[in-house]
Write an enzyme that holds these catalytic residues in place. Structure first.
Site, short mmCIF file in Angstrom:
data_model
loop_
_atom_site.label_atom_id
_atom_site.label_comp_id
_atom_site.label_asym_id
_atom_site.label_seq_id
_atom_site.Cartn_x
_atom_site.Cartn_y
_atom_site.Cartn_z
N ASP A 161 0.85 -1.20 0.00
CA ASP A 161 0.00 0.00 0.00
C ASP A 161 0.88 1.26 0.00
O ASP A 161 0.61 2.22 -0.70
CB ASP A 161 -0.90 -0.01 1.24
N HIS A 189 -4.46 -3.56 6.00
CA HIS A 189 -4.21 -3.81 4.58
C HIS A 189 -5.53 -4.20 3.94
O HIS A 189 -5.88 -5.37 3.84
CB HIS A 189 -3.17 -4.92 4.38
P1 NAX Z 1 -1.44 -18.46 -4.42
O1 NAX Z 1 -2.75 -19.09 -4.26
O2 NAX Z 1 -0.80 -18.37 -5.75
O3 NAX Z 1 -0.40 -19.21 -3.47
C1 NAX Z 1 -0.64 -19.49 -2.16
C2 NAX Z 1 0.10 -20.76 -1.81
O4 NAX Z 1 -0.03 -20.95 -0.40
C3 NAX Z 1 -0.48 -21.99 -2.48
O5 NAX Z 1 0.56 -22.68 -3.16
C4 NAX Z 1 -1.05 -22.80 -1.33
O6 NAX Z 1 -0.91 -24.20 -1.52
C5 NAX Z 1 -0.19 -22.32 -0.18
N1 NAX Z 1 -0.80 -22.49 1.14
C6 NAX Z 1 -2.11 -22.37 1.50
N2 NAX Z 1 -2.27 -22.65 2.79
C7 NAX Z 1 -1.05 -22.94 3.28
C8 NAX Z 1 -0.58 -23.32 4.56
N3 NAX Z 1 -1.42 -23.47 5.58
N4 NAX Z 1 0.75 -23.53 4.71
C9 NAX Z 1 1.59 -23.42 3.68
N5 NAX Z 1 1.20 -23.07 2.45
C10 NAX Z 1 -0.10 -22.84 2.25
O7 NAX Z 1 -1.56 -17.03 -3.74
P2 NAX Z 1 -0.59 -15.77 -3.86
O8 NAX Z 1 -1.00 -14.96 -5.02
O9 NAX Z 1 0.81 -16.23 -3.78
O10 NAX Z 1 -1.01 -14.95 -2.58
C11 NAX Z 1 -0.73 -15.41 -1.27
C12 NAX Z 1 -1.44 -14.56 -0.24
O11 NAX Z 1 -0.99 -13.21 -0.27
C13 NAX Z 1 -2.95 -14.49 -0.40
O12 NAX Z 1 -3.56 -14.66 0.86
C14 NAX Z 1 -3.17 -13.08 -0.89
O13 NAX Z 1 -4.46 -12.62 -0.57
C15 NAX Z 1 -2.10 -12.34 -0.15
N6 NAX Z 1 -1.72 -11.01 -0.65
C16 NAX Z 1 -1.38 -10.07 0.27
C17 NAX Z 1 -0.95 -8.82 -0.07
C18 NAX Z 1 -0.56 -7.80 0.95
O14 NAX Z 1 -0.26 -6.67 0.58
N7 NAX Z 1 -0.55 -8.10 2.26
C19 NAX Z 1 -0.91 -8.40 -1.50
C20 NAX Z 1 -0.89 -9.54 -2.45
C21 NAX Z 1 -1.69 -10.74 -2.08
O15 NAX Z 1 -3.02 -10.53 -2.49
#
Ligand code: NAX
Length: 327
Positions: A161, A189
């Site tokens: 942000d 966020h």
């Molecule tokens: P993806 O769905 O591409 O990847 C997430 C990965 O996490 C998957 O491979 C899944 O198998 C794994 N996973 C799920 N639960 C797990 C657990 N308990 N232990 C270990 N691994 C686990 O998502 P991606 O685009 O990489 O985003 C990841 C997260 O970042 C999401 O929650 C998303 O909302 C969040 N974000 C946060 C942002 C921020 O500014 N704070 C911005 C970007 C993003 O949206």
């Protein structure tokens, strides 16, 4: 030469993971002289573990001189062993028909388990960054689940942000992003975050005077920054990944190596600063030095800013109330 440090990354086979790991291994996060051991966590699911192996093959193929070791895990109790840094990226995304409270409780389970694992096996001074959404509340849950670790070591990512706001201000003023100082982003966020350029300067000149347009602030700047994540999804068909990974690198690098007086934004547990109740995981302007952050204190909060801060605080408290019974 330096001893390697251990860096745990969860969600390592996801899209942010793919944009993040190579930069950590190349030294962009902790310095070009700091070897790292990557401890990568994915869910036990066979496809996820296989994808993780593929990412590790590519990391090998980079032959990074600073990559001193690499491990694949499916259990946080082994993934977080002795880790010095933990980037909690993996989270449960909102599925079709999933209510907000289902999302909160699915993530509460993940971050309770991960907080407990950090508490049990991580370095006693582990520095934790939560990226997975809802990031502030997930960080709060992890902190509450790790009573033996310092509260201050649990943080949430507001840096994306902050960087989005910097870019909008640079575009509006026609000045380079590198010259902008003293920007703050308050709160959650989420689209309620309050990006605040009232104190910002460019080459020492007040940004507020350069822009001098309250309508732009309210009706263009704040909505653009707040809804940027949705705009990226709309354009790309996928959520922000490289920019999120970049913000995670910025957050950890600045925490570890210092900002030399520059303000950055971190989501950190409140100690009551600016009237935010203790423990609320809130975005604040900070400076960092010697591996510690310090809130920028004594800023004047005018009526409009107070209103915005109250709004984002209310949302955070609702999220935290929604998971209290699970902690
Ligand atoms: P993806 O769905 O591409 O990847 C997430 C990965 O996490 C998957 O491979 C899944 O198998 C794994 N996973 C799920 N639960 C797990 C657990 N308990 N232990 C270990 N691994 C686990 O998502 P991606 O685009 O990489 O985003 C990841 C997260 O970042 C999401 O929650 C998303 O909302 C969040 N974000 C946060 C942002 C921020 O500014 N704070 C911005 C970007 C993003 O949206």
């Amino acid at each position: 030469s330096k001893q390697p440090v251990r860096v745990a990354v969860t969600g390592a086979a996801g899209q942010i993971g793919y944009a993040l790991l190579f930069r950590i291994a190349s030294g962009e996060m902790l310095g070009k002289d700091q070897p790292v051991i990557l401890q990568l966590l994915e869910i036990p699911d066979e496809k996820a573990q296989k994808a993780l192996k593929g990412v590790m093959m590519e990391l090998e193929d980079c032959a990074f001189p600073l990559l001193a070791g690499m491990e694949a895990h499916s259990d946080p109790m082994t993934a977080f062993k002795d880790t010095d840094y933990a980037l909690l990226v993996g989270a449960r995304p909102r599925g079709p028909g999933m209510e907000r409270k289902d999302l909160l409780s699915a993530n509460a389970q993940i971050f309770t388990a991960q907080g407990k694992a950090l508490n049990a096996v991580a370095s006693r001074n582990v520095r934790v960054l939560v990226v997975g959404n809802p990031a502030n509340t997930n960080a709060y849950i992890a902190m509450k689940s790790a009573p033996d670790l310092p509260r201050k070591n649990f943080t949430a990512m507001l840096r994306l942000d902050h960087n989005r706001a910097l870019s909008q201000i640079a575009a509006k003023t026609g000045k380079p992003v590198s010259r902008i100082e003293k920007l703050a982003v308050w709160g959650n966020h989420s689209p309620t975050m309050y990006a605040d350029y009232r104190f910002a300067t460019i080459d020492g000149q007040p940004v507020k005077q350069m822009i001098n347009d309250e309508e732009w602030n309210k009706n263009t700047f704040l909505p653009t920054v707040g809804k940027r994540g949705a705009a990226i999804i709309e354009a790309r068909g996928l959520s922000s990944a490289a920019s999120a990974a970049n913000a995670a690198i910025d957050h950890m690098r600045d925490w570890a190596l210092g900002t030399h007086g520059k303000w950055v934004t971190m989501g950190i547990p409140s100690n009551g600063e600016y009237g935010i109740p203790k423990d609320v995981m809130f975005g604040y302007p900070v400076t960092t030095e010697g591996g510690e952050y310090k809130i920028v204190e004594g800023l004047d909060i005018d009526a409009f800013s107070q209103e915005r801060i109250n709004l984002t605080l209310k949302e955070l408290q609702e999220e935290q109330d929604g998971v209290k019974h699970l902690l």
